[in-house]
Design an enzyme around this catalytic site. Sequence first.
Site, short mmCIF file in Angstrom:
data_model
loop_
_atom_site.label_atom_id
_atom_site.label_comp_id
_atom_site.label_asym_id
_atom_site.label_seq_id
_atom_site.Cartn_x
_atom_site.Cartn_y
_atom_site.Cartn_z
N SER A 65 0.77 -1.08 0.09
CA SER A 65 0.17 -0.04 -0.01
C SER A 65 0.97 1.32 0.02
CB SER A 65 -0.79 0.13 1.14
OG SER A 65 -1.78 -1.16 1.15
N HIS A 66 0.74 2.08 -1.09
CA HIS A 66 1.48 3.14 -1.34
C HIS A 66 0.98 4.40 -0.61
CE1 HIS A 66 4.51 5.54 -4.33
NE2 HIS A 66 4.73 5.43 -2.93
#
Length: 740
Positions: A65-66
């Site tokens: 998850s960026h």
Amino acid sequence: MILTLALLAGLVLAWLLIGVVEKFRLGLRFTQALLYVPFKLAYRVSDDRIRIARKAQAPVIYVISHQSRFEPALMLSLLPDDTLHILDEVSARSPWLEPWRELGRTIAFNAEHLFVSRRLVRVLKGKGRLAVYLPDAVEPDIKTFRLFRAVTRIAMQADAKIVPIFVAGARGLPVSLTQADKAPRHWFPQLSISVLEPMTVAELAARNPDQASNTNALFDRVAEARLFGADLDRGLFLAMRDAAARVGASHPIIEDVISGALSYRKMFIGARVLGRRFEAVTAPGEAVGLLLPNANGVVLSFVGLLSGARVAAMINYTAGPASVTAAVRTAVIRTVVSSRAFIEKADLADIVAAVENGGAKLLWLEDVRESVTALDKLAAALLWRWPLQQQDAAKPAVVLFTSGSEGTPKAVVLSHKNLLANAMQAEARITISPADILLNVLPVFHSFGLTGGTILPLVTGVKLFLYPSPLHYKIIPEIARKVKPTVMFGTDTFLANYARTAKDGDFSSLRFVVAGAEAVKPETRRVYRERFQAEIIEGFGLTEAAPVVAVNTAIHGRDGTVGRLLPAMRMKLEPVEGISDAGQLWLDGPNLMMGYMTADRPGELQPLTGWHDTGDIVAVDREGFITIRGRAKRFAKIAGEMVSLGAVEMLVQSLWPEDRHAAVAVPDKRRGERIVLVTTADDANPDELRKFGKQAGAAELMVPNDIIKVEEIPVLGSGKTDYVSTRKLAIDRLGLGVAA
């Protein structure tokens, strides 16, 4: 000069020594370890679970998850050096990232062509590793969701395992990709890396075989990494305190119509003062009743009980004296916290008598306030960050009583972990932030009003506005106009009544409304969409699940369903005789209760072991959207055929949409049971209903011949139809004697 050089040499030596420690502790290359040291020291990274990612057997895809500009540097430092990192264009060009990019292989993210490349499948089939950085979206848009599909397709073609990674705390970094008003910035927040066990797409889908979408299985797994990024073993008090640290102790968190707004700091100070008084008259682990309306006082009392390691037993003062006495006895409640002003205003003298008949004493908040000294306030102001007693997330936090809509209420015992898990499951599915304001009119004695309407905002920093009664249909729209909530919770009955009295601008601030407890009628949904531009997202829950089980979202929703299962939950459907296209729902997950207490075994926890039978008949489509067909007890068996009473109500609602209806089953000598319609529609008649049913293609068995007209259909305090009272009313009106 010599001193400066010595100091620099000392710093370099310390860096090298810490790097050596990290190299052997995590199995990193020495250059990786050296570049990881600044993150480790600055952000006190909790990284034990990164070993799961490093040990995963290739082929493997790390789905990250960026949330901030730091994730690529962190992952290049920590993942195996043969991993191919697929970076966004900014990360691929950033000069400061150059040292970390040298640690592994990287390619630039190209949204148009990246995931159609066969090269990625070849890399994986050659025992390779990919690191994919997906946008951090709880509710991804269509373009983002295509990336989940692409990753799923690549993983299936290469038979690769998926390892989701979520860095908890990264959203609050100065280099966060989230707007500052939705994620307050901190220079050095503690980071914790959440990593889940490697699983193939087939293994992910097999966990909930009744929903066959592989992409949704991957999406749910990524949401689980976010969920477990929260420390569910912290307990509710500490989770609320953590939220105060994230958004600021001065952040306004609760407000009501009388006391005004309180910040986190003031809330904790008040809770500590009350908690000290509760400690003096109760014992750790004891169930203490709360008989209070939706106001600041109930939150302060609730948090005070949590701080003192007491169990909050939520008294449903709308249930009637007999039910209240039974509740007090079942949970062995010796002390009930209440307010004289509330009892007098709500005319609840009979409920007070019922509490006393159950063997409990009343502790009045007015008396507690009078006994508080300046020294008490000073101590609370100094020590508000610390709980009064040691917290244990595995122990009971709350006792709730089932609605009794179909029988005798039971006491449901929920642990800190159950409640925190459910709040975080909802937060991993619905987009909320400290920029939101939540208007809660649902009573806290109801599980939906407690978890969704109280605990969720307190552990996420969402400002909570409490209103004491959902029945004030004319006042609540006016309150909404002044408070400007962005989120509201309600039931269809309440929402429909608010819309009837509201002016067009009253709910204009709403982003969405979360509805539960009963099915949302198409007309209610249409009114909120057209008049207020607010989406009603329907969910489903039960007290035993703390309570939310499934929910639609503003982006991933399907009208007529209650949405998809929350992250980390599993379901199975058991066949039901006479029903071919649905089954009886069984559930498992971290939010499932500790167990029941019952009237015949008061105070004794009867633990839940394994799966929980919800008693609901549901259908699930291949995307995982759940449609409630009705309670198992809400089916009538007519001449051997199973007929859903909920389906009957939906049919009748389509014919007379402006009125309220309840279908109940009563004994019938010839066919076993027959259906009776209880309705507020003055012009309802059987002939018109039969004609409409025939046009709609409804089976003849499901069209009621008996219609009973009433001014109001009995409802419970939660807003649900009271089917026990409604069935009794029908039996009495029809002269059928005592209910079978």
